[in-house]
Design a protein around this motif. Structure first.
Motif, PDB file in Angstrom:
ATOM      1  N   ARG A 134     -25.742  18.365 -18.905  1.00  0.00           N
ATOM      2  CA  ARG A 134     -24.673  19.375 -18.788  1.00  0.00           C
ATOM      3  C   ARG A 134     -23.431  18.819 -18.108  1.00  0.00           C
ATOM      4  O   ARG A 134     -22.434  19.505 -18.001  1.00  0.00           O
ATOM      5  CB  ARG A 134     -25.182  20.593 -17.998  1.00  0.00           C
ATOM      6  CG  ARG A 134     -26.231  21.374 -18.769  1.00  0.00           C
ATOM      7  CD  ARG A 134     -26.191  22.874 -18.632  1.00  0.00           C
ATOM      8  NE  ARG A 134     -24.870  23.426 -18.584  1.00  0.00           N
ATOM      9  CZ  ARG A 134     -24.340  23.983 -17.482  1.00  0.00           C
ATOM     10  NH1 ARG A 134     -25.006  24.049 -16.357  1.00  0.00           N
ATOM     11  NH2 ARG A 134     -23.124  24.480 -17.522  1.00  0.00           N
ATOM     12  N   HIS A 135     -23.514  17.580 -17.624  1.00  0.00           N
ATOM     13  CA  HIS A 135     -22.374  16.938 -16.954  1.00  0.00           C
ATOM     14  C   HIS A 135     -21.918  17.735 -15.732  1.00  0.00           C
ATOM     15  O   HIS A 135     -20.727  17.998 -15.551  1.00  0.00           O
ATOM     16  CB  HIS A 135     -21.204  16.726 -17.921  1.00  0.00           C
ATOM     17  CG  HIS A 135     -21.600  15.998 -19.165  1.00  0.00           C
ATOM     18  ND1 HIS A 135     -21.912  14.658 -19.166  1.00  0.00           N
ATOM     19  CD2 HIS A 135     -21.768  16.429 -20.441  1.00  0.00           C
ATOM     20  CE1 HIS A 135     -22.246  14.298 -20.395  1.00  0.00           C
ATOM     21  NE2 HIS A 135     -22.166  15.353 -21.190  1.00  0.00           N
ATOM     22  N   VAL A 136     -22.902  18.128 -14.922  1.00  0.00           N
ATOM     23  CA  VAL A 136     -22.608  18.846 -13.676  1.00  0.00           C
ATOM     24  C   VAL A 136     -23.327  18.134 -12.527  1.00  0.00           C
ATOM     25  O   VAL A 136     -24.222  17.314 -12.746  1.00  0.00           O
ATOM     26  CB  VAL A 136     -23.053  20.332 -13.734  1.00  0.00           C
ATOM     27  CG1 VAL A 136     -22.309  21.091 -14.828  1.00  0.00           C
ATOM     28  CG2 VAL A 136     -24.562  20.471 -13.924  1.00  0.00           C
ATOM     29  N   ARG A 137     -22.941  18.475 -11.315  1.00  0.00           N
ATOM     30  CA  ARG A 137     -23.596  17.893 -10.137  1.00  0.00           C
ATOM     31  C   ARG A 137     -25.028  18.414 -10.014  1.00  0.00           C
ATOM     32  O   ARG A 137     -25.330  19.548 -10.393  1.00  0.00           O
ATOM     33  CB  ARG A 137     -22.802  18.252  -8.883  1.00  0.00           C
ATOM     34  CG  ARG A 137     -21.464  17.552  -8.789  1.00  0.00           C
ATOM     35  CD  ARG A 137     -20.798  17.771  -7.440  1.00  0.00           C
ATOM     36  NE  ARG A 137     -21.210  18.976  -6.762  1.00  0.00           N
ATOM     37  CZ  ARG A 137     -20.430  20.029  -6.531  1.00  0.00           C
ATOM     38  NH1 ARG A 137     -19.188  20.032  -6.881  1.00  0.00           N
ATOM     39  NH2 ARG A 137     -20.896  21.090  -5.894  1.00  0.00           N
ATOM     40  N   HIS A 138     -25.867  17.570  -9.444  1.00  0.00           N
ATOM     41  CA  HIS A 138     -27.275  17.916  -9.231  1.00  0.00           C
ATOM     42  C   HIS A 138     -27.393  19.240  -8.465  1.00  0.00           C
ATOM     43  O   HIS A 138     -28.199  20.104  -8.823  1.00  0.00           O
ATOM     44  CB  HIS A 138     -27.946  16.758  -8.481  1.00  0.00           C
ATOM     45  CG  HIS A 138     -29.429  16.849  -8.445  1.00  0.00           C
ATOM     46  ND1 HIS A 138     -30.107  17.497  -7.454  1.00  0.00           N
ATOM     47  CD2 HIS A 138     -30.365  16.359  -9.293  1.00  0.00           C
ATOM     48  CE1 HIS A 138     -31.408  17.406  -7.679  1.00  0.00           C
ATOM     49  NE2 HIS A 138     -31.586  16.718  -8.788  1.00  0.00           N
ATOM     50  N   GLN A 139     -26.607  19.394  -7.403  1.00  0.00           N
ATOM     51  CA  GLN A 139     -26.670  20.605  -6.589  1.00  0.00           C
ATOM     52  C   GLN A 139     -26.290  21.844  -7.400  1.00  0.00           C
ATOM     53  O   GLN A 139     -26.903  22.898  -7.271  1.00  0.00           O
ATOM     54  CB  GLN A 139     -25.755  20.469  -5.356  1.00  0.00           C
ATOM     55  CG  GLN A 139     -25.868  21.628  -4.394  1.00  0.00           C
ATOM     56  CD  GLN A 139     -27.294  21.867  -3.892  1.00  0.00           C
ATOM     57  OE1 GLN A 139     -28.098  20.952  -3.767  1.00  0.00           O
ATOM     58  NE2 GLN A 139     -27.623  23.111  -3.618  1.00  0.00           N
ATOM     59  N   SER A 140     -25.282  21.736  -8.240  1.00  0.00           N
ATOM     60  CA  SER A 140     -24.881  22.861  -9.098  1.00  0.00           C
ATOM     61  C   SER A 140     -26.012  23.245 -10.038  1.00  0.00           C
ATOM     62  O   SER A 140     -26.295  24.423 -10.254  1.00  0.00           O
ATOM     63  CB  SER A 140     -23.636  22.511  -9.913  1.00  0.00           C
ATOM     64  OG  SER A 140     -22.553  22.225  -9.069  1.00  0.00           O
ATOM     65  N   MET A 141     -26.683  22.224 -10.584  1.00  0.00           N
ATOM     66  CA  MET A 141     -27.792  22.480 -11.504  1.00  0.00           C
ATOM     67  C   MET A 141     -28.946  23.143 -10.776  1.00  0.00           C
ATOM     68  O   MET A 141     -29.591  24.030 -11.315  1.00  0.00           O
ATOM     69  CB  MET A 141     -28.239  21.160 -12.138  1.00  0.00           C
ATOM     70  CG  MET A 141     -29.147  21.327 -13.336  1.00  0.00           C
ATOM     71  SD  MET A 141     -28.246  21.961 -14.752  1.00  0.00           S
ATOM     72  CE  MET A 141     -28.959  23.558 -14.903  1.00  0.00           C
ATOM     73  N   ARG A 142     -29.192  22.740  -9.520  1.00  0.00           N
ATOM     74  CA  ARG A 142     -30.262  23.366  -8.722  1.00  0.00           C
ATOM     75  C   ARG A 142     -30.025  24.870  -8.574  1.00  0.00           C
ATOM     76  O   ARG A 142     -30.976  25.644  -8.613  1.00  0.00           O
ATOM     77  CB  ARG A 142     -30.360  22.719  -7.341  1.00  0.00           C
ATOM     78  CG  ARG A 142     -31.107  21.427  -7.320  1.00  0.00           C
ATOM     79  CD  ARG A 142     -31.574  21.118  -5.882  1.00  0.00           C
ATOM     80  NE  ARG A 142     -32.323  19.888  -5.853  1.00  0.00           N
ATOM     81  CZ  ARG A 142     -33.580  19.752  -6.268  1.00  0.00           C
ATOM     82  NH1 ARG A 142     -34.217  20.760  -6.766  1.00  0.00           N
ATOM     83  NH2 ARG A 142     -34.184  18.582  -6.178  1.00  0.00           N
ATOM     84  N   LEU A 143     -28.771  25.263  -8.400  1.00  0.00           N
ATOM     85  CA  LEU A 143     -28.445  26.691  -8.259  1.00  0.00           C
ATOM     86  C   LEU A 143     -28.744  27.450  -9.547  1.00  0.00           C
ATOM     87  O   LEU A 143     -29.300  28.552  -9.522  1.00  0.00           O
ATOM     88  CB  LEU A 143     -26.978  26.867  -7.859  1.00  0.00           C
ATOM     89  CG  LEU A 143     -26.586  26.328  -6.489  1.00  0.00           C
ATOM     90  CD1 LEU A 143     -25.073  26.397  -6.295  1.00  0.00           C
ATOM     91  CD2 LEU A 143     -27.313  27.074  -5.384  1.00  0.00           C
ATOM     92  N   VAL A 144     -28.392  26.863 -10.674  1.00  0.00           N
ATOM     93  CA  VAL A 144     -28.666  27.495 -11.972  1.00  0.00           C
ATOM     94  C   VAL A 144     -30.168  27.597 -12.185  1.00  0.00           C
ATOM     95  O   VAL A 144     -30.686  28.654 -12.581  1.00  0.00           O
ATOM     96  CB  VAL A 144     -28.005  26.699 -13.127  1.00  0.00           C
ATOM     97  CG1 VAL A 144     -28.431  27.238 -14.485  1.00  0.00           C
ATOM     98  CG2 VAL A 144     -26.490  26.718 -12.991  1.00  0.00           C
ATOM     99  N   VAL A 145     -30.886  26.524 -11.881  1.00  0.00           N
ATOM    100  CA  VAL A 145     -32.345  26.495 -12.032  1.00  0.00           C
ATOM    101  C   VAL A 145     -32.994  27.562 -11.151  1.00  0.00           C
ATOM    102  O   VAL A 145     -33.888  28.287 -11.599  1.00  0.00           O
ATOM    103  CB  VAL A 145     -32.895  25.084 -11.716  1.00  0.00           C
ATOM    104  CG1 VAL A 145     -34.405  25.103 -11.503  1.00  0.00           C
ATOM    105  CG2 VAL A 145     -32.510  24.117 -12.824  1.00  0.00           C
ATOM    106  N   ALA A 146     -32.539  27.682  -9.928  1.00  0.00           N
ATOM    107  CA  ALA A 146     -33.091  28.698  -9.008  1.00  0.00           C
ATOM    108  C   ALA A 146     -32.896  30.095  -9.581  1.00  0.00           C
ATOM    109  O   ALA A 146     -33.809  30.929  -9.518  1.00  0.00           O
ATOM    110  CB  ALA A 146     -32.434  28.577  -7.631  1.00  0.00           C
TER     111      ALA A 146
END
Length: 146
Positions: A64-76
């Motif tokens: 998705r070309h996003v930061r790991h932390q940003s992806m963690r928020l979406v996953v949560a």
């Protein structure tokens, strides 16, 4: 003279590219909003899981070309809503993979259907038979760019 034509062709391509990017972006955002479907981040993540199967947060972030932390928020958020679950990673016991749940599959299917239905309604309401022919031809051209 040939240099001027090349320059003009490049300028035309750049203008077309910008217009296409802007128009498609507005169209996608408008349809998503009108169809009341999940946010882009959630929808894209669910689509990636649907197409690729279980993925790690790092893999999703990369795709998705996003930061790991940003992806963690979406996953949560997806986990909290029951749309995705974490599974053990068979290749690396220290990490986990995110997998689409049945509820996630159903939500993705519903949102795709809602967007398709909204687009179909707009085609029926706003496009003449000639416009529909042009749209069919434009889709073929856009597919060549994909």
């Amino acid at each position: 003279m040939a240099g001027d034509q090349a320059s003009s062709g490049q300028e035309d391509a750049l203008a077309l590219a910008e217009n296409l990017r802007d128009t498609i972006g507005k169209f996608v955002r408008g349809i998503r909003s009108q169809a009341d479907t999940p946010t882009t981040s959630q929808s894209e993540t669910l689509s990636l899981l649907d197409r690729n199967g279980p993925l790690s947060v790092a893999q999703l972030a990369g795709l998705r070309h996003v930061r790991h932390q940003s992806m963690r928020l979406v996953v949560a958020q997806l986990e909290m809503e029951g749309l995705a679950d974490k599974l053990p990673n068979p290749a690396d016991g220290r990490s986990q993979l995110l997998s689409l749940t049945e509820k996630g599959r159903e939500a993705l299917s519903r949102s795709r259907e809602a967007r398709t239905s909204k687009i179909a309604d707009l085609i029926e309401e706003k496009l003449s038979d000639r416009d529909r022919q042009i749209l069919r031809a434009a889709i073929v051209v856009i597919e060549r760019l994909a």
